[in-house]
Design a protein around this motif. Structure first.
Motif, mmCIF file in Angstrom:
data_model
loop_
_atom_site.group_PDB
_atom_site.id
_atom_site.type_symbol
_atom_site.label_atom_id
_atom_site.label_comp_id
_atom_site.label_asym_id
_atom_site.label_seq_id
_atom_site.Cartn_x
_atom_site.Cartn_y
_atom_site.Cartn_z
ATOM 1 N N LYS A 104 34.508 71.772 48.266
ATOM 2 C CA LYS A 104 34.058 72.676 49.294
ATOM 3 C C LYS A 104 34.278 74.142 48.995
ATOM 4 N N ILE A 105 33.676 74.999 50.010
ATOM 5 C CA ILE A 105 33.993 76.412 49.799
ATOM 6 C C ILE A 105 34.816 77.017 51.119
ATOM 7 N N LEU A 106 35.917 77.999 50.771
ATOM 8 C CA LEU A 106 36.313 78.634 51.905
ATOM 9 C C LEU A 106 35.838 79.710 52.095
ATOM 10 N N LEU A 107 35.260 80.248 53.277
ATOM 11 C CA LEU A 107 34.620 81.675 53.423
ATOM 12 C C LEU A 107 35.334 82.581 54.383
ATOM 13 N N TYR A 108 35.564 83.580 54.165
ATOM 14 C CA TYR A 108 36.446 84.844 54.477
ATOM 15 C C TYR A 108 35.365 85.862 55.403
ATOM 16 N N PRO A 109 35.306 85.836 56.671
ATOM 17 C CA PRO A 109 34.601 87.060 57.101
ATOM 18 C C PRO A 109 35.286 88.428 57.042
ATOM 19 N N SER A 110 34.521 89.293 56.401
ATOM 20 C CA SER A 110 35.306 90.642 56.146
ATOM 21 C C SER A 110 34.980 91.839 56.995
ATOM 22 N N GLY A 111 34.171 91.627 58.149
ATOM 23 C CA GLY A 111 33.840 92.430 59.089
ATOM 24 C C GLY A 111 32.636 93.213 58.984
ATOM 25 N N ASN A 112 32.204 93.729 57.809
ATOM 26 C CA ASN A 112 31.004 94.403 57.479
ATOM 27 C C ASN A 112 30.903 94.541 55.843
ATOM 28 N N LYS A 113 29.572 94.883 55.527
ATOM 29 C CA LYS A 113 29.139 95.115 54.149
ATOM 30 C C LYS A 113 30.136 95.933 53.324
ATOM 31 N N THR A 149 43.680 89.325 52.082
ATOM 32 C CA THR A 149 45.288 88.608 52.446
ATOM 33 C C THR A 149 44.826 87.283 52.659
ATOM 34 N N GLU A 150 44.089 86.875 53.335
ATOM 35 C CA GLU A 150 43.879 85.179 53.590
ATOM 36 C C GLU A 150 43.562 84.690 52.509
ATOM 37 N N PHE A 151 42.804 85.000 51.558
ATOM 38 C CA PHE A 151 42.223 84.649 50.360
ATOM 39 C C PHE A 151 43.413 84.287 49.810
ATOM 40 N N LEU A 152 44.346 85.354 49.385
ATOM 41 C CA LEU A 152 45.583 85.107 48.407
ATOM 42 C C LEU A 152 46.543 84.146 49.052
ATOM 43 N N ASP A 153 46.639 84.066 50.404
ATOM 44 C CA ASP A 153 47.384 83.222 50.951
ATOM 45 C C ASP A 153 46.851 81.618 50.677
ATOM 46 N N ASP A 154 45.603 81.482 50.646
ATOM 47 C CA ASP A 154 44.937 80.207 50.406
ATOM 48 C C ASP A 154 44.645 79.710 48.867
ATOM 49 N N TYR A 155 44.661 80.861 48.107
ATOM 50 C CA TYR A 155 44.199 80.444 46.762
ATOM 51 C C TYR A 155 45.304 79.700 45.943
ATOM 52 N N LYS A 156 44.634 78.561 45.330
ATOM 53 C CA LYS A 156 45.472 77.746 44.355
ATOM 54 C C LYS A 156 44.665 77.574 43.164
ATOM 55 N N LYS A 157 45.056 78.132 42.182
ATOM 56 C CA LYS A 157 44.528 78.238 40.669
ATOM 57 C C LYS A 157 44.306 76.636 40.348
ATOM 58 N N THR A 158 45.151 75.809 40.665
ATOM 59 C CA THR A 158 45.040 74.423 40.198
ATOM 60 C C THR A 158 44.343 73.495 41.178
ATOM 61 N N GLN A 159 43.855 73.949 42.407
ATOM 62 C CA GLN A 159 42.994 73.081 43.301
ATOM 63 C C GLN A 159 41.501 73.561 42.965
ATOM 64 N N ILE A 160 41.367 72.918 41.857
ATOM 65 C CA ILE A 160 39.898 73.435 40.986
ATOM 66 C C ILE A 160 38.852 72.829 41.981
ATOM 67 N N ASN A 161 38.925 71.891 42.987
ATOM 68 C CA ASN A 161 37.780 71.426 43.963
ATOM 69 C C ASN A 161 37.407 72.398 45.029
ATOM 70 N N ILE A 162 38.071 73.820 44.970
ATOM 71 C CA ILE A 162 37.997 74.349 45.913
ATOM 72 C C ILE A 162 37.402 76.023 45.473
ATOM 73 N N CYS A 163 36.111 76.209 46.132
ATOM 74 C CA CYS A 163 35.776 77.601 45.750
ATOM 75 C C CYS A 163 35.947 78.631 46.982
ATOM 76 N N TYR A 164 35.606 79.798 46.773
ATOM 77 C CA TYR A 164 36.002 80.924 47.596
ATOM 78 C C TYR A 164 34.738 81.757 47.728
ATOM 79 N N GLY A 165 34.577 82.426 49.108
ATOM 80 C CA GLY A 165 33.581 83.279 49.403
ATOM 81 C C GLY A 165 33.856 84.405 50.389
ATOM 82 N N PHE A 166 33.205 85.254 50.406
ATOM 83 C CA PHE A 166 33.334 86.546 51.238
ATOM 84 C C PHE A 166 32.190 86.780 51.952
ATOM 85 N N VAL A 167 32.109 86.907 53.192
ATOM 86 C CA VAL A 167 30.829 87.114 53.953
ATOM 87 C C VAL A 167 30.913 88.355 54.947
ATOM 88 N N GLU A 168 30.103 88.991 55.395
ATOM 89 C CA GLU A 168 30.220 90.087 56.312
ATOM 90 C C GLU A 168 30.627 89.593 57.778
#
Length: 314
Positions: A59-68, A19-38
């Protein structure tokens, strides 16, 4: 109800990161990458290393997911016909998958799996030890000969510690293979080993160590099968190394560094600044940002994120 609104209705479970990713994601902001971690502490490690490799102003935005398991569920949410795989990446720990079936392992090009048990295993090495000694613990200008002496102690102590931990890891594998629920997060490494002047030694004999492991993990010792566990120990020794749980190695690292800080006179090594000791919470906050990029992680970044930016430029 939109997808984001629907996911928000399930807050506090695995949907939060997505959900946080969908809030942040902008297709046109091409300088931002995204990642999910545990875990919640993982971004401090991955972000520092990754951003050093990315082009300026990216830059990269990272989202903690809680576990694998949550990372796996998040991955399954994506429609890769819409999202660019090299722009959205995932990071998971290998854990005990060489020994125990792990349905949450994701074998995809945009998923990084640690070489060893977890990211802590990559952090705990002599290069990181030297960086922490010099930058945190007061050995900034200590002569290299003295630092090399400490690193020799580190490598010997680490080898000893990993040997001491094999029975513990064999028990954990035994529990997992037999569906025995255990809280091995509660195992206190400092109750099993001690590190004095950079030398690691056991505090308990084998039987008392086994009793402590079962007691601290909340498992009935009557469920222990000595013969099966011994066969798993042999399996570990013959088939695989790097099996030690990362959090246990992290505690070893902290105990080792503090033993050096507290015993400079006995070791005949001089600190040049005041410095400070490390706490249990400092592994990811203080130590991890000083770790070097592993070969496998560097290659992963090159094949995904950097490849994404390269194609944008071209």
């Amino acid at each position: 109800m939109s997808e984001v609104e629907e996911l928000r209705s399930y807050r506090n479970n695995w949907t939060v990161a997505y959900t946080e990713f969908l809030d942040d994601y902008k297709k046109t902001q091409i300088n931002i990458c995204y990642g999910f971690v545990e875990g919640k502490d993982d971004p401090s490690y991955y972000r520092t290393l990754i951003n050093k490799e990315l082009p300026i102003d990216c830059k990269i935005l990272l989202y903690p997911s809680g576990n694998k398991g949550n990372v796996k569920k998040t991955y399954d949410c994506f429609d890769w016909r819409i999202f660019h795989k090299n722009r959205i990446v995932f990071f998971i720990d290998r854990d005990l998958s060489p020994f125990v079936i792990d349905n949450n392992i994701i074998n995809e090009t945009n998923v990084y799996i640690t070489d060893k048990y977890s990211i802590e295993n990559d952090i705990v090495n002599q290069d990181t030890c030297e960086a922490v000694l010099r930058e945190v613990m007061g050995f900034a200008s200590t002569k290299q000969d003295s630092i090399d002496k400490i690193l020799d102690l580190f490598n010997k102590a680490k080898d000893d510690f990993e040997k001491y931990m094999i029975p513990l890891m064999a028990i954990i594998i035994y529990w997992k293979r037999n569906g025995i629920k255990a809280n091995y997060n509660n195992i206190k490494i400092k109750n099993i080993v001690q590190i004095n002047c950079g030398c690691c030694s056991l505090l308990l004999d084998h039987d008392k160590m086994v009793d402590l492991i079962y007691k601290q993990s909340g498992v009935d010792i009557l469920r222990h099968d000595k013969n099966i566990v011994n066969s798993i120990i042999t399996e570990i020794q013959e088939l695989y190394d790097n099996i030690i749980r990362g959090k246990y190695l992290g505690m070893f690292f902290i105990l080792f560094c503090n033993s050096i800080y507290n015993n400079t006179d006995a070791l005949n090594i001089n600190k040049t600044h005041k410095g400070c000791t490390l706490g249990e919470e400092d592994l990811m906050r203080v130590v991890a940002p000083r770790a070097r990029l592993s070969k496998s992680l560097k290659e992963f970044i090159e094949n995904t994120l950097l490849n994404y930016y390269k194609n944008l430029i071209n």
